[in-house]
Write a protein that holds these residues in place. Structure first.
Motif, mmCIF file in Angstrom:
data_model
loop_
_atom_site.group_PDB
_atom_site.id
_atom_site.type_symbol
_atom_site.label_atom_id
_atom_site.label_comp_id
_atom_site.label_asym_id
_atom_site.label_seq_id
_atom_site.Cartn_x
_atom_site.Cartn_y
_atom_site.Cartn_z
ATOM 1 N N SER A 1 6.872 -6.239 21.520
ATOM 2 C CA SER A 1 7.489 -7.407 20.864
ATOM 3 C C SER A 1 8.254 -7.014 19.597
ATOM 4 O O SER A 1 9.104 -7.761 19.121
ATOM 5 N N ASP A 2 7.911 -5.853 19.023
ATOM 6 C CA ASP A 2 8.557 -5.368 17.790
ATOM 7 C C ASP A 2 8.314 -6.287 16.584
ATOM 8 O O ASP A 2 9.028 -6.207 15.580
ATOM 9 N N SER A 3 7.314 -7.167 16.677
ATOM 10 C CA SER A 3 7.083 -8.154 15.609
ATOM 11 C C SER A 3 6.773 -7.504 14.263
ATOM 12 O O SER A 3 7.270 -7.928 13.226
ATOM 13 N N TYR A 4 5.918 -6.487 14.287
ATOM 14 C CA TYR A 4 5.570 -5.811 13.029
ATOM 15 C C TYR A 4 6.786 -5.108 12.426
ATOM 16 O O TYR A 4 7.059 -5.225 11.228
ATOM 17 N N LYS A 5 7.495 -4.364 13.263
ATOM 18 C CA LYS A 5 8.654 -3.604 12.772
ATOM 19 C C LYS A 5 9.693 -4.545 12.163
ATOM 20 O O LYS A 5 10.214 -4.293 11.069
ATOM 21 N N ARG A 6 9.962 -5.656 12.859
ATOM 22 C CA ARG A 6 10.934 -6.637 12.347
ATOM 23 C C ARG A 6 10.478 -7.201 11.009
ATOM 24 O O ARG A 6 11.258 -7.303 10.056
ATOM 25 N N SER B 1 0.798 -1.222 0.000
ATOM 26 C CA SER B 1 0.000 0.000 0.000
ATOM 27 C C SER B 1 0.836 1.279 0.000
ATOM 28 O O SER B 1 0.468 2.272 -0.613
ATOM 29 N N THR B 2 1.986 1.270 0.693
ATOM 30 C CA THR B 2 2.714 2.524 0.916
ATOM 31 C C THR B 2 3.401 3.044 -0.346
ATOM 32 O O THR B 2 4.005 2.273 -1.093
ATOM 33 N N GLY B 3 3.295 4.338 -0.545
ATOM 34 C CA GLY B 3 4.012 4.964 -1.653
ATOM 35 C C GLY B 3 5.234 5.699 -1.141
ATOM 36 O O GLY B 3 6.286 5.718 -1.759
ATOM 37 N N SER B 4 5.109 6.269 0.065
ATOM 38 C CA SER B 4 6.193 7.079 0.634
ATOM 39 C C SER B 4 7.168 6.268 1.484
ATOM 40 O O SER B 4 8.159 6.800 1.968
ATOM 41 N N GLN B 5 6.849 4.967 1.680
ATOM 42 C CA GLN B 5 7.679 4.110 2.550
ATOM 43 C C GLN B 5 7.676 4.616 3.998
ATOM 44 O O GLN B 5 8.650 4.446 4.729
ATOM 45 N N ARG B 6 6.539 5.207 4.410
ATOM 46 C CA ARG B 6 6.401 5.688 5.796
ATOM 47 C C ARG B 6 5.158 5.022 6.392
ATOM 48 O O ARG B 6 4.028 5.375 6.060
ATOM 49 N N ILE B 7 5.407 4.036 7.256
ATOM 50 C CA ILE B 7 4.332 3.190 7.788
ATOM 51 C C ILE B 7 4.243 3.324 9.308
ATOM 52 O O ILE B 7 5.264 3.299 10.005
ATOM 53 N N GLY B 8 3.025 3.448 9.802
ATOM 54 C CA GLY B 8 2.799 3.467 11.245
ATOM 55 C C GLY B 8 2.146 2.174 11.697
ATOM 56 O O GLY B 8 1.479 1.493 10.911
ATOM 57 N N ILE B 9 2.376 1.827 12.948
ATOM 58 C CA ILE B 9 1.742 0.639 13.533
ATOM 59 C C ILE B 9 1.130 1.051 14.864
ATOM 60 O O ILE B 9 1.813 1.652 15.702
ATOM 61 N N LYS C 1 11.480 -7.378 5.104
ATOM 62 C CA LYS C 1 11.028 -7.373 3.704
ATOM 63 C C LYS C 1 11.479 -6.113 2.967
ATOM 64 O O LYS C 1 11.660 -6.120 1.761
ATOM 65 N N SER C 2 11.638 -5.006 3.710
ATOM 66 C CA SER C 2 11.969 -3.727 3.079
ATOM 67 C C SER C 2 12.803 -2.884 4.052
ATOM 68 O O SER C 2 12.267 -2.058 4.789
ATOM 69 N N PRO C 3 14.138 -3.087 4.070
ATOM 70 C CA PRO C 3 15.003 -2.457 5.080
ATOM 71 C C PRO C 3 14.924 -0.926 5.102
ATOM 72 O O PRO C 3 15.164 -0.311 6.137
ATOM 73 N N GLN C 4 14.595 -0.312 3.958
ATOM 74 C CA GLN C 4 14.624 1.159 3.901
ATOM 75 C C GLN C 4 13.343 1.809 4.428
ATOM 76 O O GLN C 4 13.268 3.026 4.578
ATOM 77 N N VAL C 5 12.324 1.018 4.753
ATOM 78 C CA VAL C 5 11.036 1.579 5.160
ATOM 79 C C VAL C 5 11.143 2.282 6.526
ATOM 80 O O VAL C 5 11.829 1.817 7.428
ATOM 81 N N PHE C 6 10.467 3.439 6.641
ATOM 82 C CA PHE C 6 10.390 4.151 7.919
ATOM 83 C C PHE C 6 9.193 3.585 8.692
ATOM 84 O O PHE C 6 8.089 3.497 8.161
ATOM 85 N N VAL C 7 9.430 3.190 9.956
ATOM 86 C CA VAL C 7 8.368 2.586 10.765
ATOM 87 C C VAL C 7 8.231 3.336 12.082
ATOM 88 O O VAL C 7 9.212 3.531 12.797
ATOM 89 N N GLU C 8 7.010 3.737 12.386
ATOM 90 C CA GLU C 8 6.730 4.398 13.665
ATOM 91 C C GLU C 8 5.664 3.583 14.403
ATOM 92 O O GLU C 8 4.568 3.353 13.874
#
Length: 270
Positions: free
Chosen positions: A124-129, A107-115, A134-141
């Motif tokens: 647990s950090d399961s989502y972030k991991r 779904s992401t176009g900007s590679q900026r994903i929130g959880i 799958k995509s090391p460059q993605v920004f995750v908050e």
């Protein structure tokens, strides 16, 4: 080959009904048994060992019902118990985290994903991991939202109180320029309109539970255990560890044509 055995769904409470609802829509011929551990909800603040124990108790309850597949429709339980349970059962076991991360990356176009999720899921950090694998460059908050589950469990998810709590809780995410937000708890889709309103129409919400049903469907075909039109009136059973009346009230508001009556389930501690 037709397999009339039911698919089992387990959750810490009523949140997994969002997954069951999607299953009924996508898999209209499947028999379903749902168990919500409403008496001990929420699981999010609990220690991992306790969540694993409770998840096993729910699993064993459904194994006695001769299920053909287990869906852990709870992000906290998926985060800490999925691998252990998967390793010990001979039937397919599905969790809600990986399907949610795949959908978010698509779904992401900007590679900026929130959880957003419970304390247990976020810790647990399961989502972030899974996202970074799958995509090391993605920004995750990530943001824990401990007040969301109690709102849903008390059937207050459409109230003005819900709007206030959601608005205050999500404030830190509004500055992060996200274009995708994973609803990392199966309770959260009941708050979806409020969350969408707070985050704005430019943020795409990912319902991990709904995405999971696609994986369930694929595994039914892969193991050749799906039901077909030969089962036009599938059975649906609902169990709760606390008040069947409150469970029914929430289920009636959320599920289309909910005619069933939830039954009380007593879980055996190991």
């Amino acid at each position: 080959m037709l397999n009339p055995k039911p698919i089992g769904f387990i959750d810490s409470g009523v949140g997994g009904l969002t997954v069951a609802k999607e299953a009924m829509k996508q898999l209209p011929y499947e028999n379903i048994i749902y168990l919500g551990d409403t008496a001990r909800c929420p699981y999010g603040p609990r220690p991992a060992e306790q969540v694993i124990q409770f998840t096993w108790e729910m699993t064993n309850f459904l194994l006695q019902k001769d299920i053909k597949m287990l869906v852990i429709a709870c992000n906290t339980a998926t985060a800490v118990a999925l691998e252990e349970i998967k390793a010990q059962l001979s039937i397919p076991v599905v969790g809600v985290i990986l399907p949610g991360t795949r959908a978010a990356l698509k779904s992401t176009g900007s590679q900026r994903i929130g959880i957003i999720g419970t304390q247990g899921t976020i810790k647990s950090d399961s989502y972030k991991r899974a996202l970074k694998n799958k995509s090391p460059q993605v920004f995750v908050e990530s943001l824990a939202c401990p007040k969301f589950v109690p709102i849903v469990e008390s059937n207050e998810y459409a109230s003005s109180v819900a709007k206030k709590i959601v608005s205050e809780t999500l404030m830190p995410l509004q500055k992060k320029r996200l274009d995708t937000l994973i609803l990392g708890c199966t309770h959260y889709p009941l708050l979806r309109p409020v969350i969408q309103n707070v985050m704005g129409s430019g943020v795409h919400l990912i319902d991990s539970g709904a995405e999971t049903v696609g994986e369930v469907s694929m595994l039914l075909d892969y193991f050749d255990i799906a039901n077909g039109p030969e089962n036009p009136q599938p059975t649906k059973e609902f169990y709760t560890t606390s008040s069947p009346q409150l469970f029914d009230a929430i289920a009636q508001g959320w599920l289309t044509n909910y005619q069933e009556k939830a039954q009380h389930a007593k879980l055996n501690s190991k």
